[in-house]
Design an enzyme around this catalytic site. Structure first.
Site, PDB file in Angstrom:
ATOM      1  N   THR A 185       1.024  -0.888   0.377  1.00 32.16           N
ATOM      2  CA  THR A 185      -0.277   0.281   0.240  1.00 32.16           C
ATOM      3  C   THR A 185       0.823   1.089   0.092  1.00 32.16           C
ATOM      4  O   THR A 185       1.986   1.397   0.441  1.00 32.16           O
ATOM      5  CB  THR A 185      -0.347   0.036   1.225  1.00 32.16           C
ATOM      6  OG1 THR A 185      -0.100   0.229   2.403  1.00 32.16           O
ATOM      7  CG2 THR A 185      -1.878  -1.566   1.571  1.00 32.16           C
ATOM      8  N   LYS A 440     -14.676  15.998  11.491  1.00 29.67           N
ATOM      9  CA  LYS A 440     -15.687  15.913  13.208  1.00 29.67           C
ATOM     10  C   LYS A 440     -15.978  17.368  13.446  1.00 29.67           C
ATOM     11  O   LYS A 440     -14.952  17.588  14.539  1.00 29.67           O
ATOM     12  CB  LYS A 440     -14.779  14.955  14.282  1.00 29.67           C
ATOM     13  CG  LYS A 440     -14.896  13.476  13.315  1.00 29.67           C
ATOM     14  CD  LYS A 440     -14.528  12.609  14.391  1.00 29.67           C
ATOM     15  CE  LYS A 440     -14.198  11.240  12.785  1.00 29.67           C
ATOM     16  NZ  LYS A 440     -12.740  10.655  12.364  1.00 29.67           N
ATOM     17  N   TRP A 445     -20.042  15.433  10.851  1.00 30.05           N
ATOM     18  CA  TRP A 445     -18.876  14.774  10.148  1.00 30.05           C
ATOM     19  C   TRP A 445     -19.911  15.830   8.962  1.00 30.05           C
ATOM     20  O   TRP A 445     -20.154  15.625   8.405  1.00 30.05           O
ATOM     21  CB  TRP A 445     -18.943  13.758   9.973  1.00 30.05           C
ATOM     22  CG  TRP A 445     -18.585  12.849  10.820  1.00 30.05           C
ATOM     23  CD1 TRP A 445     -18.977  12.905  11.975  1.00 30.05           C
ATOM     24  CD2 TRP A 445     -18.746  10.915  10.789  1.00 30.05           C
ATOM     25  NE1 TRP A 445     -17.848  11.094  12.436  1.00 30.05           N
ATOM     26  CE2 TRP A 445     -18.410  10.136  11.742  1.00 30.05           C
ATOM     27  CE3 TRP A 445     -18.708  10.400  10.531  1.00 30.05           C
ATOM     28  CZ2 TRP A 445     -18.088   9.308  12.083  1.00 30.05           C
ATOM     29  CZ3 TRP A 445     -18.508   8.598   9.412  1.00 30.05           C
ATOM     30  CH2 TRP A 445     -18.148   8.295  11.707  1.00 30.05           C
TER      31      TRP A 445
HETATM   32  P1  ADP Z   1      -3.407   4.693  -0.225  1.00 30.05           P
HETATM   33  O1  ADP Z   1      -4.389   3.673   0.576  1.00 30.05           O
HETATM   34  O2  ADP Z   1      -1.691   4.287  -0.028  1.00 30.05           O
HETATM   35  O3  ADP Z   1      -3.887   5.960  -1.062  1.00 30.05           O
HETATM   36  P2  ADP Z   1      -4.471   2.673  -2.547  1.00 30.05           P
HETATM   37  O4  ADP Z   1      -4.730   3.202  -3.301  1.00 30.05           O
HETATM   38  O5  ADP Z   1      -4.784   1.113  -1.884  1.00 30.05           O
HETATM   39  O6  ADP Z   1      -3.647   3.552  -1.511  1.00 30.05           O
HETATM   40  O7  ADP Z   1      -6.191   3.643  -2.134  1.00 30.05           O
HETATM   41  C1  ADP Z   1      -7.265   3.568  -1.741  1.00 30.05           C
HETATM   42  C2  ADP Z   1      -7.840   4.768  -1.327  1.00 30.05           C
HETATM   43  O8  ADP Z   1      -8.098   5.532  -2.145  1.00 30.05           O
HETATM   44  C3  ADP Z   1      -9.157   3.968  -1.068  1.00 30.05           C
HETATM   45  O9  ADP Z   1      -9.287   3.154   0.451  1.00 30.05           O
HETATM   46  C4  ADP Z   1     -10.288   5.246  -1.004  1.00 30.05           C
HETATM   47  O10 ADP Z   1      -9.994   5.505   0.352  1.00 30.05           O
HETATM   48  C5  ADP Z   1      -9.331   5.717  -2.230  1.00 30.05           C
HETATM   49  N1  ADP Z   1     -10.241   5.957  -3.433  1.00 30.05           N
HETATM   50  C6  ADP Z   1      -9.725   4.947  -4.345  1.00 30.05           C
HETATM   51  N2  ADP Z   1     -10.726   5.399  -5.577  1.00 30.05           N
HETATM   52  C7  ADP Z   1     -11.521   6.342  -4.964  1.00 30.05           C
HETATM   53  C8  ADP Z   1     -12.479   7.253  -5.371  1.00 30.05           C
HETATM   54  N3  ADP Z   1     -12.772   6.941  -7.030  1.00 30.05           N
HETATM   55  N4  ADP Z   1     -13.071   7.769  -5.446  1.00 30.05           N
HETATM   56  C9  ADP Z   1     -12.471   8.263  -4.184  1.00 30.05           C
HETATM   57  N5  ADP Z   1     -11.541   7.800  -3.394  1.00 30.05           N
HETATM   58  C10 ADP Z   1     -10.898   6.497  -4.171  1.00 30.05           C
END
Ligand code: ADP
Length: 542
Positions: A185, A440, A445
Site C-alpha cells: 500500500t 468531526k 461529520w
Molecule cells: P493508499 O491507501 O496509500 O492511498 P490505495 O491506492 O490502495 O493506496 O488507496 C485506496 C484508497 O483510495 C481507497 O480506500 C479510497 O479512500 C481512495 N480511493 C480510491 N478510488 C477512489 C475514488 N474513486 N473516489 C474516492 N476515493 C477513492
C-alpha cells in the site's frame, strides 16, 4: 458428484500465451526512459517474456522467490512481469517515489532477491544498495551502458540477458492459488503493508475489469494506462490487455499533460486510465494546445474522488465519457465502476450526470456492504443516504497482509476498507471520505471530499485540499488549502462566498490558505496527513 469438466488452473502464463498466439501482431507501443518510442507487439512481448524467464531461471531463483521492479510503464517492464509470475516467481512492483527508507524497508521486508530497475533510477539504486541485505542481482531494464556499470559494478542488462536466451520456455503448471505478485500500500494513511496477489485472483480480476459494465475492454481498443505499473499493478490493465488483445500504449516516465496529449493524438488512444491529478494536467495541456483528444472515447478516473467539474469538462470539451471507479491495493483494485443501467437511460441529463459522479457499482466477483462501526458486522441500510463503513469481499480481495498470519477480515469475513460511504439498492457507491480524513466538527461529520469538489468547481482554483484543523470549541473545523490558477487574484473572502449557496453554513471552511504546491504521494494523491501536520493547528493560533 463433481462435474465432468476439464480443470485448468487460472494462471498468468495463460494470458501471455493467449496474447502471443492470437494477438501476435497487435502493437505494444512504449516510451523509453530516453523518450524514444519502441513499437513492438504481443508476439514479441510473449517471446521476450520466455527469454527472460530462461534468464531468471539461469540465476538460480527458486519457486516463489521475489523479484522487485522499480520501473515506469514500458515494454521491458511488461515482458518481465510475465516472465516473473509466469515462471512461478513473485513480481514485487515498487513505487520509486517512496522515501528511500521506505523503499529499503519494503525490499528487505519482501526478501527480494533480484531488483530490476529503469536507467533513470540508477542513482536511487546506488544510494540504497548497501542497505539491501537480501538482494543478489541488479538488472537494468535497458541496453548496456557504461555510466550505469560505473555506478553499480555488478549490474546486468536486460537486453544482454534476453539476447543470450531462446524464446522457448515451458511455463510451470502452478497451483492457481500460488502467489504471483506483491504490492505494498502506498502509505497515504499509514505504514506500507504488503498485499500478495495470486494467479487465480489476478485472472479473475482481469475478467472483472474487461466486462462491459467495468472498463468494457476488447481487441478493438487502444489503451493507455497512465496509472503506473507500481500503483496496484496499473489497476490490472497489463493483464487485462493481454486477455483481450488490445493495443497497449505505455507512457514511460512522461506523465505530464503535454506528453500525454501527444501520445493520445499520435497513437489514437481510445481509453486511458489515471488518478485525478493526472487528468488535471492533461486537460490543461489539451486546452493550451487546442487538441480535442479526438480518439479518446472514455477515461477511467480512480484512486481519489473525481471532481464533478472534471467529469463535465471531459464530456463537454472532449466528448469523452468518464468512468469513475473505486478500489484499493487490497482489492486488486477494482471494487466498483460507474456504468449506468437500462432504467437510467430515460433520466434527464442532470440526473444522469449526478449518478455518474458516484464511484459506481460492484462488478460480479465482489460484494459491498456498509456497517455501523469500523470492522463491525452489523449491516446498515442500502438507501443511498445513510453513511457507514464500507466493507468488501470477493475473489480478488485480500485475506491477510504479506508476512502476517492473522486475518485482516472482520469476524464474519469482510475486509473493512477504512472508507466512509453510502450504497443504494442498485449498489451505486458514494465515497464520502476516508475515515481518517473526515472532519468531526462538534459531533457532526463533514466530508472533506465534498468541500474539495466544490472548490474545484471554482474557475480560478487549480487544486484543493480540505483538512481538519484543531479547534478549541468544535474539536475540528474544515480549512481549505488551495492552489490558484496562474494569474488569479482570488481572495479568501471570494472563496468563502463561493461556498455560501452550495453547502450548509456550518460546513463552510473556517479558513482558506493559498499555497504554491500541495504535497502528493507517489501515486499522485494529496498527502493530507502532511497538510494536517503543517496546517492542522492554524485555528488555535489565530
Ligand atoms: P493508499 O491507501 O496509500 O492511498 P490505495 O491506492 O490502495 O493506496 O488507496 C485506496 C484508497 O483510495 C481507497 O480506500 C479510497 O479512500 C481512495 N480511493 C480510491 N478510488 C477512489 C475514488 N474513486 N473516489 C474516492 N476515493 C477513492
Amino acid at each position: 458428484m463433481l462435474g465432468n469438466m476439464m480443470f485448468q488452473p487460472l494462471l498468468i502464463s495463460s494470458m501471455i500465451e493467449h496474447a502471443g498466439r492470437y494477438h501476435a501482431d497487435t502493437q505494444v507501443i512504449s516510451k523509453n526512459t530516453d523518450t524514444n518510442m519502441t513499437i513492438t507487439n504481443w508476439g514479441e512481448v510473449h517471446q521476450n517474456s520466455k527469454r527472460f524467464a530462461n534468464a531468471l531461471s539461469a540465476l538460480g531463483l527458486a519457486h516463489a522467490d521475489r523479484v522487485a521492479t522499480i520501473a515506469w510503464n514500458n515494454h521491458r517492464h511488461l515482458e518481465s512481469w510475465y516472465a516473473i509470475s509466469g515462471s512461478g516467481l513473485v513480481c514485487h512492483t515498487i513505487n520509486p517515489r517512496l522515501f528511500p527508507e521506505q523503499l529499503v524497508f519494503i525490499i528487505n521486508d519482501a526478501s527480494d532477491r533480484v531488483v530490476l530497475f529503469d536507467k533513470t533510477f540508477t542513482p536511487l539504486i546506488k544510494a540504497v544498495k548497501p542497505l539491501l541485505t537480501k538482494v543478489e542481482h541488479f538488472i537494468c531494464l535497458d541496453a548496456a551502458d557504461d555510466a550505469i556499470r560505473e555506478a553499480i559494478p555488478e549490474v546486468k542488462f536486460y537486453d544482454d540477458l534476453i539476447a543470450e536466451q531462446p524464446a522457448t520456455f515451458d511455463w510451470p503448471l502452478l497451483n492457481e492459488n500460488a502467489a504471483s505478485s506483491l504490492c505494498y500500500t502506498s502509505g497515504t494513511t499509514g505504514h506500507p503493508k504488503g498485499v500478495l496477489y495470486s494467479h487465480r485472483s489476478t485472472v479473475l480480476h482481469s475478467y472483472g475489469i474487461i466486462m462491459p459494465d467495468s472498463l468494457n475492454l476488447s481487441a478493438r481498443e487502444i489503451m493507455l494506462p497512465v496509472v503506473p505499473m507500481f500503483h496496484v499493478n496499473a489497476w490490472g490493465t497489463p493483464y487485462a490487455a493481454a486477455m483481450v488483445g488490445c493495443t497497449l500504449v505505455l507512457p514511460g516516465p512522461g506523465l505530464d499533460g503535454a506528453s500525454l496529449v501527444s501520445l493520445i493524438d499520435t497513437y489514437k488512444v481510445s481509453v486511458a486510465l489515471g488518478v485525478p491529478t493526472i487528468w488535471q494536467g492533461l486537460i490543461a495541456a489539451a486546452m493550451q494546445s487546442g487538441s480535442t483528444l479526438e480518439s479518446l472515447k472514455r477515461n477511467v478516473v480512480g484512486g481519489s474522488a473525481c471532481p464533478p467539474s472534471m467529469l463535465k469538462t471531459f464530456k463537454e470539451q472532449f466528448n469523452c465519457e468518464t468512468i469513475h471507479a473505486w478500489g484499493m491495493t487490497e482489492t486488486s483494485p477494482l471494487g466498483s465502476a460507474n456504468q449506468i443501467k437500462a432504467k437510467h437511460l430515460g433520466l434527464s441529463e442532470e440526473e444522469r450526470f449526478n449518478l455518474r459522479l458516484s464511484q459506481g457499482r460492484p462488478p460480479f466477483g465482489v460484494d459491498l456492504r456498509l456497517t455501523d462501526a469500523e470492522n463491525g458486522t452489523h449491516e446498515i441500510a442500502r438507501d443511498g443516504v445513510t453513511t457507514g463503513n464500507l466493507q468488501i469481499k470477493g475473489s480478488w480481495i485480500l485475506n491477510n497482509y504479506f508476512g502476517k498470519e492473522e486475518s485482516a477480515l472482520t469476524a464474519d469475513g469482510w475486509f473493512d476498507t477504512g472508507d466512509i460511504a453510502t450504497l443504494d439498492a442498485d449498489g451505486f457507491l458514494k465515497i464520502s471520505d476516508r475515515s481518517k480524513d473526515l472532519i468531526k466538527s462538534g459531533g457532526e461529520w463533514i466530508s472533506s471530499v465534498d468541500l474539495e469538489n466544490m472548490a474545484m468547481g471554482h474557475p480560478e482554483i487549480a487544486m484543493a485540499a480540505v483538512i481538519a484543523a484543531e479547534h478549541p470549541k468544535w474539536d475540528e473545523r474544515p480549512i481549505l488549502i488551495a492552489i490558484k490558477k496562474p494569474e488569479s487574484q482570488l481572495t479568501e473572502e471570494e472563496v468563502l462566498e463561493f461556498y455560501a449557496d452550495k453547502v450548509a453554513k456550518w460546513q463552510i471552511p473556517d479558513k482558506v490558505i493559498f499555497v504554491d504546491a500541495i504535497p502528493l504521494s507517489g501515486t499522485g494523491k494529496m498527502l493530507k496527513k502532511d497538510l494536517r501536520e503543517q496546517f492542522g493547528r492554524v485555528l488555535l493560533e489565530s
